[in-house]
Design a protein around this motif. Sequence first.
Motif, PDB file in Angstrom:
ATOM      1  N   SER A 216       0.810  -1.226   0.000  1.00  0.00           N
ATOM      2  CA  SER A 216       0.000   0.000   0.000  1.00  0.00           C
ATOM      3  C   SER A 216       0.841   1.274   0.000  1.00  0.00           C
ATOM      4  O   SER A 216       0.482   2.264   0.631  1.00  0.00           O
ATOM      5  CB  SER A 216      -0.991  -0.011   1.170  1.00  0.00           C
ATOM      6  OG  SER A 216      -1.874  -1.113   1.039  1.00  0.00           O
ATOM      7  N   CYS A 217       1.946   1.222  -0.714  1.00  0.00           N
ATOM      8  CA  CYS A 217       2.764   2.427  -0.885  1.00  0.00           C
ATOM      9  C   CYS A 217       2.046   3.335  -1.890  1.00  0.00           C
ATOM     10  O   CYS A 217       1.504   2.851  -2.894  1.00  0.00           O
ATOM     11  CB  CYS A 217       4.139   2.010  -1.396  1.00  0.00           C
ATOM     12  SG  CYS A 217       5.356   3.304  -1.362  1.00  0.00           S
ATOM     13  N   ASN A 218       1.999   4.624  -1.622  1.00  0.00           N
ATOM     14  CA  ASN A 218       1.273   5.541  -2.508  1.00  0.00           C
ATOM     15  C   ASN A 218       1.980   6.905  -2.506  1.00  0.00           C
ATOM     16  O   ASN A 218       2.943   7.103  -1.748  1.00  0.00           O
ATOM     17  CB  ASN A 218      -0.205   5.628  -2.070  1.00  0.00           C
ATOM     18  CG  ASN A 218      -0.345   6.159  -0.648  1.00  0.00           C
ATOM     19  OD1 ASN A 218       0.303   7.125  -0.261  1.00  0.00           O
ATOM     20  ND2 ASN A 218      -1.190   5.503   0.142  1.00  0.00           N
ATOM     21  N   PRO A 219       1.508   7.842  -3.343  1.00  0.00           N
ATOM     22  CA  PRO A 219       2.209   9.135  -3.397  1.00  0.00           C
ATOM     23  C   PRO A 219       2.240   9.848  -2.046  1.00  0.00           C
ATOM     24  O   PRO A 219       3.132  10.645  -1.778  1.00  0.00           O
ATOM     25  CB  PRO A 219       1.403   9.933  -4.427  1.00  0.00           C
ATOM     26  CG  PRO A 219       0.758   8.904  -5.287  1.00  0.00           C
ATOM     27  CD  PRO A 219       0.440   7.748  -4.370  1.00  0.00           C
ATOM     28  N   GLY A 220       1.261   9.562  -1.188  1.00  0.00           N
ATOM     29  CA  GLY A 220       1.196  10.252   0.103  1.00  0.00           C
ATOM     30  C   GLY A 220       2.176   9.717   1.139  1.00  0.00           C
ATOM     31  O   GLY A 220       2.584  10.453   2.039  1.00  0.00           O
ATOM     32  N   ASN A 221       2.547   8.448   1.056  1.00  0.00           N
ATOM     33  CA  ASN A 221       3.425   7.891   2.099  1.00  0.00           C
ATOM     34  C   ASN A 221       4.822   7.521   1.590  1.00  0.00           C
ATOM     35  O   ASN A 221       5.689   7.142   2.382  1.00  0.00           O
ATOM     36  CB  ASN A 221       2.757   6.674   2.781  1.00  0.00           C
ATOM     37  CG  ASN A 221       2.441   5.551   1.804  1.00  0.00           C
ATOM     38  OD1 ASN A 221       3.110   5.395   0.793  1.00  0.00           O
ATOM     39  ND2 ASN A 221       1.413   4.760   2.109  1.00  0.00           N
ATOM     40  N   ALA A 222       5.040   7.628   0.261  1.00  0.00           N
ATOM     41  CA  ALA A 222       6.312   7.138  -0.305  1.00  0.00           C
ATOM     42  C   ALA A 222       7.522   7.889   0.267  1.00  0.00           C
ATOM     43  O   ALA A 222       8.513   7.250   0.657  1.00  0.00           O
ATOM     44  CB  ALA A 222       6.279   7.256  -1.824  1.00  0.00           C
ATOM     45  N   SER A 223       7.441   9.219   0.359  1.00  0.00           N
ATOM     46  CA  SER A 223       8.621   9.984   0.807  1.00  0.00           C
ATOM     47  C   SER A 223       9.034   9.591   2.217  1.00  0.00           C
ATOM     48  O   SER A 223      10.226   9.410   2.491  1.00  0.00           O
ATOM     49  CB  SER A 223       8.334  11.482   0.835  1.00  0.00           C
ATOM     50  OG  SER A 223       8.115  11.927  -0.436  1.00  0.00           O
ATOM     51  N   SER A 224       8.051   9.448   3.117  1.00  0.00           N
ATOM     52  CA  SER A 224       8.427   9.154   4.505  1.00  0.00           C
ATOM     53  C   SER A 224       9.002   7.736   4.607  1.00  0.00           C
ATOM     54  O   SER A 224       9.891   7.479   5.419  1.00  0.00           O
ATOM     55  CB  SER A 224       7.246   9.344   5.453  1.00  0.00           C
ATOM     56  OG  SER A 224       6.168   8.550   5.045  1.00  0.00           O
ATOM     57  N   LEU A 225       8.529   6.820   3.772  1.00  0.00           N
ATOM     58  CA  LEU A 225       9.112   5.470   3.785  1.00  0.00           C
ATOM     59  C   LEU A 225      10.519   5.495   3.171  1.00  0.00           C
ATOM     60  O   LEU A 225      11.477   4.973   3.753  1.00  0.00           O
ATOM     61  CB  LEU A 225       8.221   4.508   2.997  1.00  0.00           C
ATOM     62  CG  LEU A 225       6.914   4.111   3.699  1.00  0.00           C
ATOM     63  CD1 LEU A 225       5.878   3.604   2.694  1.00  0.00           C
ATOM     64  CD2 LEU A 225       7.170   3.041   4.762  1.00  0.00           C
ATOM     65  N   PHE A 226      10.655   6.141   2.009  1.00  0.00           N
ATOM     66  CA  PHE A 226      11.936   6.104   1.289  1.00  0.00           C
ATOM     67  C   PHE A 226      13.033   6.900   2.000  1.00  0.00           C
ATOM     68  O   PHE A 226      14.214   6.733   1.696  1.00  0.00           O
ATOM     69  CB  PHE A 226      11.784   6.644  -0.137  1.00  0.00           C
ATOM     70  CG  PHE A 226      10.848   5.842  -1.025  1.00  0.00           C
ATOM     71  CD1 PHE A 226      10.365   4.598  -0.630  1.00  0.00           C
ATOM     72  CD2 PHE A 226      10.448   6.331  -2.262  1.00  0.00           C
ATOM     73  CE1 PHE A 226       9.500   3.866  -1.439  1.00  0.00           C
ATOM     74  CE2 PHE A 226       9.596   5.608  -3.084  1.00  0.00           C
ATOM     75  CZ  PHE A 226       9.114   4.370  -2.671  1.00  0.00           C
ATOM     76  N   SER A 227      12.628   7.774   2.934  1.00  0.00           N
ATOM     77  CA  SER A 227      13.670   8.550   3.618  1.00  0.00           C
ATOM     78  C   SER A 227      14.305   7.757   4.766  1.00  0.00           C
ATOM     79  O   SER A 227      15.270   8.209   5.370  1.00  0.00           O
ATOM     80  CB  SER A 227      13.091   9.862   4.147  1.00  0.00           C
ATOM     81  OG  SER A 227      12.087   9.558   5.092  1.00  0.00           O
ATOM     82  N   GLN A 228      13.773   6.582   5.057  1.00  0.00           N
ATOM     83  CA  GLN A 228      14.378   5.750   6.104  1.00  0.00           C
ATOM     84  C   GLN A 228      15.730   5.211   5.623  1.00  0.00           C
ATOM     85  O   GLN A 228      15.884   4.860   4.444  1.00  0.00           O
ATOM     86  CB  GLN A 228      13.454   4.587   6.464  1.00  0.00           C
ATOM     87  CG  GLN A 228      12.110   5.008   7.024  1.00  0.00           C
ATOM     88  CD  GLN A 228      12.232   5.764   8.331  1.00  0.00           C
ATOM     89  OE1 GLN A 228      12.890   5.318   9.258  1.00  0.00           O
ATOM     90  NE2 GLN A 228      11.613   6.932   8.398  1.00  0.00           N
ATOM     91  N   GLN A 229      16.631   5.074   6.550  1.00  0.00           N
ATOM     92  CA  GLN A 229      18.015   4.730   6.223  1.00  0.00           C
ATOM     93  C   GLN A 229      18.168   3.433   5.416  1.00  0.00           C
ATOM     94  O   GLN A 229      19.007   3.340   4.528  1.00  0.00           O
ATOM     95  CB  GLN A 229      18.771   4.597   7.553  1.00  0.00           C
ATOM     96  CG  GLN A 229      20.252   4.578   7.396  1.00  0.00           C
ATOM     97  CD  GLN A 229      20.929   4.355   8.752  1.00  0.00           C
ATOM     98  OE1 GLN A 229      20.308   4.542   9.796  1.00  0.00           O
ATOM     99  NE2 GLN A 229      22.173   3.947   8.717  1.00  0.00           N
ATOM    100  N   ASP A 230      17.368   2.434   5.749  1.00  0.00           N
ATOM    101  CA  ASP A 230      17.575   1.132   5.112  1.00  0.00           C
ATOM    102  C   ASP A 230      16.515   0.791   4.059  1.00  0.00           C
ATOM    103  O   ASP A 230      16.415  -0.356   3.628  1.00  0.00           O
ATOM    104  CB  ASP A 230      17.630   0.031   6.183  1.00  0.00           C
ATOM    105  CG  ASP A 230      18.923   0.123   6.961  1.00  0.00           C
ATOM    106  OD1 ASP A 230      19.981  -0.151   6.363  1.00  0.00           O
ATOM    107  OD2 ASP A 230      18.891   0.528   8.133  1.00  0.00           O
ATOM    108  N   ILE A 231      15.721   1.782   3.672  1.00  0.00           N
ATOM    109  CA  ILE A 231      14.696   1.553   2.640  1.00  0.00           C
ATOM    110  C   ILE A 231      15.186   2.183   1.335  1.00  0.00           C
ATOM    111  O   ILE A 231      15.417   3.382   1.261  1.00  0.00           O
ATOM    112  CB  ILE A 231      13.325   2.130   3.069  1.00  0.00           C
ATOM    113  CG1 ILE A 231      12.880   1.462   4.381  1.00  0.00           C
ATOM    114  CG2 ILE A 231      12.295   1.936   1.961  1.00  0.00           C
ATOM    115  CD1 ILE A 231      11.514   1.887   4.889  1.00  0.00           C
ATOM    116  N   ASP A 232      15.352   1.346   0.317  1.00  0.00           N
ATOM    117  CA  ASP A 232      16.005   1.784  -0.921  1.00  0.00           C
ATOM    118  C   ASP A 232      15.030   1.895  -2.087  1.00  0.00           C
ATOM    119  O   ASP A 232      15.439   1.795  -3.250  1.00  0.00           O
ATOM    120  CB  ASP A 232      17.124   0.795  -1.283  1.00  0.00           C
ATOM    121  CG  ASP A 232      18.061   0.560  -0.116  1.00  0.00           C
ATOM    122  OD1 ASP A 232      18.507   1.556   0.481  1.00  0.00           O
ATOM    123  OD2 ASP A 232      18.323  -0.615   0.227  1.00  0.00           O
ATOM    124  N   GLY A 233      13.747   2.078  -1.766  1.00  0.00           N
ATOM    125  CA  GLY A 233      12.753   2.201  -2.826  1.00  0.00           C
ATOM    126  C   GLY A 233      11.551   1.335  -2.514  1.00  0.00           C
ATOM    127  O   GLY A 233      11.370   0.895  -1.374  1.00  0.00           O
TER     128      GLY A 233
END
Length: 254
Positions: A216-233
Amino acid sequence: MRKKIVAGNWKMNQDLESGKALFAEIVNGAKQEITGEQLVVVCPPSIILSELANSAKDSSNVFVGSQNCHQKDSGAYTGEISAAMVKSTAAEYVILGHSERRQYFGENEELLAQKVDAALKNGLKPIFCIGETLEERNSNRYFEVIKSQLEGGLFHLTAEQFADIVLAYEPVWAIGTGLTASPEQAQEIHAFIRAELAKKFGQEAADNATILYGGSCNPGNASSLFSQQDIDGGLIGGASLKAGDFLAIIKALN
Ligand code: PEP
């Protein structure tokens, strides 16, 4: 240096005409949205893989992949597609171990390890999916589940072979449900996965491993997920079927 990737899993959606149109929008949009080394991988239904792979040949940052492949090279396996056939379309990736394949087609770690071998032997890069069910999360068994999925599907590989694997952490309870792991929940597991990879393949291999988040990744939550240190996309299902949403998620990778 880790690769940053946004991959789209179209599942059993899009026919030849609609798939070509959606893909063209993604390729054109990606030219604008991608400013660095990021990669986009689109995984359409296999029947249109060849058409899309050919039209992506000139694109430097958009690739295509299959959603599955068989573990054997060839033979009497009606309806199946081998890794060599996928590769012959100019596809570069293959999703393996998606929770829908595990749930509806009974794919287990033993079979998935064979599929990983077939993919690597034929020059495909597996996007290997792992993740716990809601019941496994609620009973606090998620670390052990993730560990055993890694061990069963990938830990027979050498560090050199492992370099061609992309991992996708996809909590089953978040796939197609609208429920997303919080950035902290996802980061906790991604860091755990990387630590397990370091123990098995060495720190350098672990540091270089691309680990995507899916669910359930979407335009609203992608940035906060992708900014985590170990999340690469991300590995994106529903939102990869709308060019605007998918491109906004790709933009969040910058
Ligand atoms: C998926 O199927 O891999 C997935 C992440 O789906 P969705 O984005 O729709 O949850």
